[in-house]
Design an enzyme around this catalytic site. Structure first.
Site, PDB file in Angstrom:
ATOM      1  N   HIS A  28      23.799  19.157  13.522  1.00  0.00           N
ATOM      2  CA  HIS A  28      24.601  20.343  13.823  1.00  0.00           C
ATOM      3  C   HIS A  28      26.054  20.033  13.521  1.00  0.00           C
ATOM      4  CE1 HIS A  28      22.138  23.520  15.539  1.00  0.00           C
ATOM      5  NE2 HIS A  28      21.484  22.645  16.283  1.00  0.00           N
ATOM      6  N   HIS A  61      19.721  23.843  21.518  1.00  0.00           N
ATOM      7  CA  HIS A  61      19.580  22.681  22.398  1.00  0.00           C
ATOM      8  C   HIS A  61      20.639  22.715  23.501  1.00  0.00           C
ATOM      9  CE1 HIS A  61      17.260  21.266  18.965  1.00  0.00           C
ATOM     10  NE2 HIS A  61      16.907  20.166  19.613  1.00  0.00           N
ATOM     11  N   ASP A  98      28.815  24.439  16.079  1.00  0.00           N
ATOM     12  CA  ASP A  98      27.513  24.873  16.596  1.00  0.00           C
ATOM     13  C   ASP A  98      27.342  24.465  18.053  1.00  0.00           C
ATOM     14  OD1 ASP A  98      27.044  25.628  13.963  1.00  0.00           O
ATOM     15  OD2 ASP A  98      26.000  23.770  13.483  1.00  0.00           O
TER      16      ASP A  98
END
Length: 278
Positions: free
Chosen positions: A232, A192, A236
């Protein structure tokens, strides 16, 4: 004649030359090679740090404060790392992002509708990233962002499969979150965040400043939501940010090298407009 073979003057001079080539000058006391000592002495006498002055140090501290700050950070985190109590294997990972978003996590946990709404909005943002990246290649004919995304997601797949991190405790899933349908996903690293960064960097290259700033703000909000839902770990997200920069740079070098190769092998010295990376 002394019973042995005599040497002619030519042979004697040849022997002397051979002996002179084999002769090594040694220090009479320590038995060290004086030539090697001279070379080492000359090497260290030319060392850069021996020429530093106080004004040089002040100049570095005032004009290059960022490396100095990182040097201080190195010393600080060395002290932290070597004195820190390790997290036991029976305990969940320690994550500062989870601590900072505890209030948001409680709100989302108590309101599944809000969690689904934010997940749906995040999925729309992912669709915006994907649409923009494909637009730059298919419509504008600039493949750098697309190539960067291919590099990034391939590397993410390799790393994510190689080390499959456990799902964080108290994870709040949603059927409308990307990937849609509550399917499994790799935690390390955040695609993302990386995809949004790749799109934002391309927007900056094209001087689409307002759109780039909008994507950056949405990326921050996305990161906060991912931490709040425990989707997450903090690492990350930060690695995803760096991955966006890294693979955008790789893609840029790939495109430039491809253009040079195409121009070199073309008849007129220019890349063809029909080439996918031209």
């Amino acid at each position: 004649m002394n019973g042995g073979a005599t040497l002619s003057s030519g042979d004697a001079s040849a022997v002397k030359r051979r002996r002179s080539r084999l002769t090594v000058h040694f220090d009479g006391v320590n038995g060290t090679d004086s030539n090697s000592m001279a070379k080492n002495s000359s090497l260290f006498s030319q060392a850069s740090f021996l020429k530093w002055t106080l004004s040089d140090v002040v100049h570095v501290a005032t004009h290059h404060w960022m490396p100095c700050l990182f040097a201080g950070g190195l010393l600080f985190f060395m002290a932290v790392e070597y004195t820190l109590l390790m997290v036991p294997s029976s305990s969940p990972p320690f994550d500062l992002g989870f601590i900072a978003t505890r209030s948001l996590h409680r709100v989302l946990e108590s309101s599944p509708e809000l969690n689904n709404l934010l997940a749906a909005l995040n999925t729309v943002f992912v669709a915006m990233q994907t649409s923009y990246i494909l637009w730059t290649w298919l419509i504008e004919g600039r493949p750098r962002a697309t190539i960067s995304s291919l590099f990034m997601f391939t590397c993410r797949g390799i790393l994510g499969y190689s080390t499959q991190l456990p799902l964080p405790q108290d994870f709040l899933g949603s059927g409308v979150d990307f990937p849609v349908g509550n399917v499994s996903f790799f935690l390390f690293f955040s695609g993302h965040v990386a995809g949004s960064m790749i799109a934002s960097l391309d927007m900056r290259r094209m001087k689409r400043w307002e759109l780039a700033c909008t994507f950056d703000v949405l990326n921050v909000l996305q990161a906060v939501r991912l931490l709040g839902t425990r989707g997450h770990y903090t690492i990350d997200l930060f690695v995803g940010l760096g991955a966006g920069y890294l693979f955008d740079s790789f893609a840029g070098k790939y495109v430039e090298d491809s253009k040079k190769k195409i121009a070199k092998h073309s008849g007129n010295g220019h890349a063809s407009k029909n080439d996918l990376v031209a």
